[in-house]
Structures are given as C-alpha cells and as structure tokens.
Design a protein around this motif. Structure first.
Motif, PDB file in Angstrom:
ATOM      1  N   ILE A  95       0.826  -1.204   0.000  1.00  0.00           N
ATOM      2  CA  ILE A  95       0.000   0.000   0.000  1.00  0.00           C
ATOM      3  C   ILE A  95       0.862   1.257   0.000  1.00  0.00           C
ATOM      4  O   ILE A  95       1.771   1.382   0.817  1.00  0.00           O
ATOM      5  CB  ILE A  95      -0.927   0.006   1.230  1.00  0.00           C
ATOM      6  CG1 ILE A  95      -1.813  -1.246   1.184  1.00  0.00           C
ATOM      7  CG2 ILE A  95      -1.760   1.273   1.277  1.00  0.00           C
ATOM      8  CD1 ILE A  95      -2.646  -1.457   2.420  1.00  0.00           C
ATOM      9  N   CYS A  96       0.560   2.158  -0.901  1.00  0.00           N
ATOM     10  CA  CYS A  96       1.345   3.399  -0.984  1.00  0.00           C
ATOM     11  C   CYS A  96       0.851   4.399   0.047  1.00  0.00           C
ATOM     12  O   CYS A  96      -0.321   4.780   0.044  1.00  0.00           O
ATOM     13  CB  CYS A  96       1.265   4.002  -2.383  1.00  0.00           C
ATOM     14  SG  CYS A  96       2.215   5.527  -2.512  1.00  0.00           S
ATOM     15  N   ASN A  97       1.752   4.829   0.911  1.00  0.00           N
ATOM     16  CA  ASN A  97       1.402   5.798   1.951  1.00  0.00           C
ATOM     17  C   ASN A  97       1.022   7.150   1.359  1.00  0.00           C
ATOM     18  O   ASN A  97       0.336   7.942   2.002  1.00  0.00           O
ATOM     19  CB  ASN A  97       2.608   6.040   2.868  1.00  0.00           C
ATOM     20  CG  ASN A  97       2.839   4.870   3.795  1.00  0.00           C
ATOM     21  OD1 ASN A  97       1.891   4.271   4.292  1.00  0.00           O
ATOM     22  ND2 ASN A  97       4.102   4.519   4.000  1.00  0.00           N
ATOM     23  N   ARG A 101      -2.548   3.782  -3.384  1.00  0.00           N
ATOM     24  CA  ARG A 101      -2.658   2.698  -4.356  1.00  0.00           C
ATOM     25  C   ARG A 101      -2.344   1.358  -3.693  1.00  0.00           C
ATOM     26  O   ARG A 101      -1.465   1.270  -2.841  1.00  0.00           O
ATOM     27  CB  ARG A 101      -1.683   2.946  -5.507  1.00  0.00           C
ATOM     28  CG  ARG A 101      -1.928   2.105  -6.724  1.00  0.00           C
ATOM     29  CD  ARG A 101      -1.492   2.860  -7.974  1.00  0.00           C
ATOM     30  NE  ARG A 101      -0.046   3.028  -8.015  1.00  0.00           N
ATOM     31  CZ  ARG A 101       0.766   2.190  -8.678  1.00  0.00           C
ATOM     32  NH1 ARG A 101       0.292   1.141  -9.315  1.00  0.00           N
ATOM     33  NH2 ARG A 101       2.067   2.429  -8.699  1.00  0.00           N
ATOM     34  N   GLY A 134       4.612   1.621   2.021  1.00  0.00           N
ATOM     35  CA  GLY A 134       5.778   2.292   1.486  1.00  0.00           C
ATOM     36  C   GLY A 134       5.363   3.323   0.455  1.00  0.00           C
ATOM     37  O   GLY A 134       4.237   3.801   0.470  1.00  0.00           O
ATOM     38  N   THR A 135       6.279   3.634  -0.433  1.00  0.00           N
ATOM     39  CA  THR A 135       6.010   4.632  -1.458  1.00  0.00           C
ATOM     40  C   THR A 135       6.108   3.970  -2.825  1.00  0.00           C
ATOM     41  O   THR A 135       7.092   3.298  -3.106  1.00  0.00           O
ATOM     42  CB  THR A 135       7.041   5.770  -1.380  1.00  0.00           C
ATOM     43  OG1 THR A 135       7.168   6.178  -0.023  1.00  0.00           O
ATOM     44  CG2 THR A 135       6.632   6.947  -2.221  1.00  0.00           C
TER      45      THR A 135
ATOM     46  N   PHE B 123       8.201  -0.629  -4.948  1.00  0.00           N
ATOM     47  CA  PHE B 123       7.925   0.282  -3.842  1.00  0.00           C
ATOM     48  C   PHE B 123       9.171   0.484  -2.985  1.00  0.00           C
ATOM     49  O   PHE B 123      10.021  -0.400  -2.902  1.00  0.00           O
ATOM     50  CB  PHE B 123       6.851  -0.304  -2.923  1.00  0.00           C
ATOM     51  CG  PHE B 123       5.433  -0.010  -3.319  1.00  0.00           C
ATOM     52  CD1 PHE B 123       4.968  -0.311  -4.596  1.00  0.00           C
ATOM     53  CD2 PHE B 123       4.548   0.538  -2.401  1.00  0.00           C
ATOM     54  CE1 PHE B 123       3.653  -0.067  -4.941  1.00  0.00           C
ATOM     55  CE2 PHE B 123       3.229   0.784  -2.741  1.00  0.00           C
ATOM     56  CZ  PHE B 123       2.782   0.483  -4.006  1.00  0.00           C
ATOM     57  N   GLU B 124       9.215   1.643  -2.328  1.00  0.00           N
ATOM     58  CA  GLU B 124      10.194   1.839  -1.275  1.00  0.00           C
ATOM     59  C   GLU B 124       9.488   1.516   0.034  1.00  0.00           C
ATOM     60  O   GLU B 124       8.566   2.225   0.431  1.00  0.00           O
ATOM     61  CB  GLU B 124      10.664   3.293  -1.290  1.00  0.00           C
ATOM     62  CG  GLU B 124      11.762   3.576  -0.313  1.00  0.00           C
ATOM     63  CD  GLU B 124      12.292   4.987  -0.544  1.00  0.00           C
ATOM     64  OE1 GLU B 124      12.744   5.283  -1.665  1.00  0.00           O
ATOM     65  OE2 GLU B 124      12.202   5.801   0.396  1.00  0.00           O
ATOM     66  N   SER B 126       8.409   1.098   3.837  1.00  0.00           N
ATOM     67  CA  SER B 126       8.650   1.793   5.096  1.00  0.00           C
ATOM     68  C   SER B 126       8.260   0.948   6.309  1.00  0.00           C
ATOM     69  O   SER B 126       8.844   1.080   7.367  1.00  0.00           O
ATOM     70  CB  SER B 126       7.892   3.119   5.123  1.00  0.00           C
ATOM     71  OG  SER B 126       6.513   2.882   5.058  1.00  0.00           O
TER      72      SER B 126
END
Lengths: 147, 147
Positions: A95-97, A101, A134-135, B123-124, B126
């Motif tokens: 999951i994108c922080n 997405r 993450g991103t 993804f990066e 976290s």
DNA sequence: TATTAATTTGTAATTGTTATAATAAGTATA
DNA sequence: TATACTTATTATAACAATTACAAATTAATA
C-alpha cells in the motif's frame, strides 16, 4: 478467467440458498473484473448507470453476504472506507502511503508464523493479515522531482 | 521500565518542540503502562477522574501527535475504534475473533518479505503490518462447553 | 512576569456504515 | 394459476468514530 470465477461464485451463492438478483450479479461481476480493490462507494458509483435506483445499502448488504460466503475479503482502514477484494489465491497487499494505491504481490502463506503464534498464545488460528507500506514508484519519482 | 519509556518518550517530544502538558503526560503514561491496547475512548474514560474537563478532541489530537512522533502505533479496524499501542520492540498481534482480545507475540521482523515485496513492486518499503486472527483459549473453551 | 505561539476545550460537522420499515420480487405449495 | 411465504431492495433515519473550528487557556522562554 473472469467468467469462470463469476460462475463459480454464483454457484457457491446458490448452493447456500442465496438468491441471485441482478444487483448481486452486477456487484459480484464488478468486483471480480476490477483490478482496483474498490470501496463500497466505488461499486455504487460504477453501477448507478445500470441500476439508477440501487441503494447504497444494497451494496453494503451484498458485500456482507459475499464476505460471509467467503467470496470476498474486506480490508479495513480505520476511518477511511473499507476496500473489497475478490478472493482468488493467496496474495498480500502493498500500500502506498502517499497515494493509497494497492498493489498485489504473491508470497507463500506464512504458515510458520501462524503455527508459532498459535503455539505461543494458545489461540486456534483461523487467518492472518499482512500488508506492506511504502512509497510507490510514481510517488517516489514525483517527490524527488518536486523537492 | 515504564518510567524509562516515559522519560524517553517525553524527551523525544521535547526535542521536536512539542510542549509537555499535563494531559499529554497523562495520556502517554496511560498508554505506556497499559497492557491492553486502549481505544481513544478508553483513555478518555480512564483519565476523566484526573481531568474532569478534558475533551475527547484532546485525546485524539495527542494520539496523532504521538503517532507522528513515532511513539505510538495506531491499529485500525474499519468501523470499530482504533487501538493505540506504545512502540517498544517489534511484536505482532494475535486477535480473538470472538471477544476481540489482543495478545502480543514476538517474532523476528519479516525483513525478507519486505525485501521481496519491494523487489517485485518497485515500492520503497517503510513498514509492514501483520495480524493473526483466531479464537483465544477462553473463548474456545467456552464455545465447546456451550454446544 | 509578560509575551507569544501552541494547546485545550466544547461543540458542530463529517463520514462510513447499519437499522428499520415499507415495497417489490422470487419461490413453493395447493 | 392463485396463494401464501420468504427474501431482497429501497429510502431514509440513526449511529458512532473522528475531525474541524473558534474561543479561551497555558507552557516555555526571554
């Protein structure tokens, strides 16, 4: 592929005595073909062309029916809307922080963790949930450009 | 042990320019000493003896401050209230489907999964979240007795 | 201790979800 | 086919967790 899943899902429902209404059919079809883990509202909006009179409650009711039949998984996020995911084979979510997405990724079930946890706590394990945060690549790129 | 954590947490806050108000102190202390992953309302109720005029908003505001400072983790559960957990070392949660009890259990971080997921999706990473669901010993016993 | 920016408070607003009651649509039985 | 019976849908109101807002208060620091 989608059709097979849909047919199987409808069979499952029928076999548990659930009626196949046009709304149910459409909601189920939408979830299966959707690649995007929709919220109840997404589904409602997507189908309002076909069913101008459909109520949001119908969407929620049926999502509950599907969940109870084991066809659909609900992903809850506190204040924000739940997202719904047709259950195929085991996968987890990334999951994108930044943009929210959700991307699927496959990984063998963490049976070992379940086993250990059960041993340590005395629980009878039924399932687990794992998500990675993450991103995403595009947000990453965007943020480096901006700064 | 609790005192050390509290002192460290207060230092962390101070160093980021956050004022230490009596309410903050009390909320933080309560979370640290609590073994039970309280909700915002639990905290509010627990402290209303000490702070009869404290607002619920204060609890929420400060939980957000603590979260942003990395002191506290928020566990979200869709419709139901979030629960808050003071971050010490890595542990996961085992949740009873029947009574909602949350039990901690320790397991080495799933670094491998994070790594693989990052590799697969770009993804990066976290952080990640994992929870195991099942039936706790006392609910298990109870259900067998009842039936 | 006076100043100032941060914080608290009380309340109203927001939002996702569920309950409810009336209506409609299937299903089974005679 | 007619009838009763069950289930599903709809529309709307209610609910609960959380947040926004503006006014009052207070911690930190000179």
């Amino acid at each position: 592929m989608t059709e097979v899943h849909l047919r199987d899902a409808l069979d499952t429902l029928k076999s548990t005595g659930v009626r196949i209404t046009p709304q149910r059919h459409a909601i189920l079809e939408y979830i299966i073909q959707s690649m995007s883990h929709p919220t109840a509202d997404d589904i409602y909006k997507a189908l309002e062309g076909k069913f101008p009179n459909m109520s949001v409650a119908t969407v929620y009711n049926n999502l509950r029916v599907f969940r109870e039949a084991g066809l659909v998984k609900e992903l809850t996020y506190g204040d924000a809307s739940s997202r719904f995911d047709f259950i195929t084979n085991d996968h987890y979510h990334m999951i994108c922080n930044s943009c929210g997405r959700i991307v699927d990724f496959h990984y063998p079930g963490l049976d070992e963790v379940e086993h250990l946890a059960s041993h340590l706590t005395g629980f009878e394990v039924s399932s687990h949930r794992m998500e990675i945060y993450g991103t995403c690549p595009s947000c990453k790129e965007h943020s480096t450009k901006v700064q």
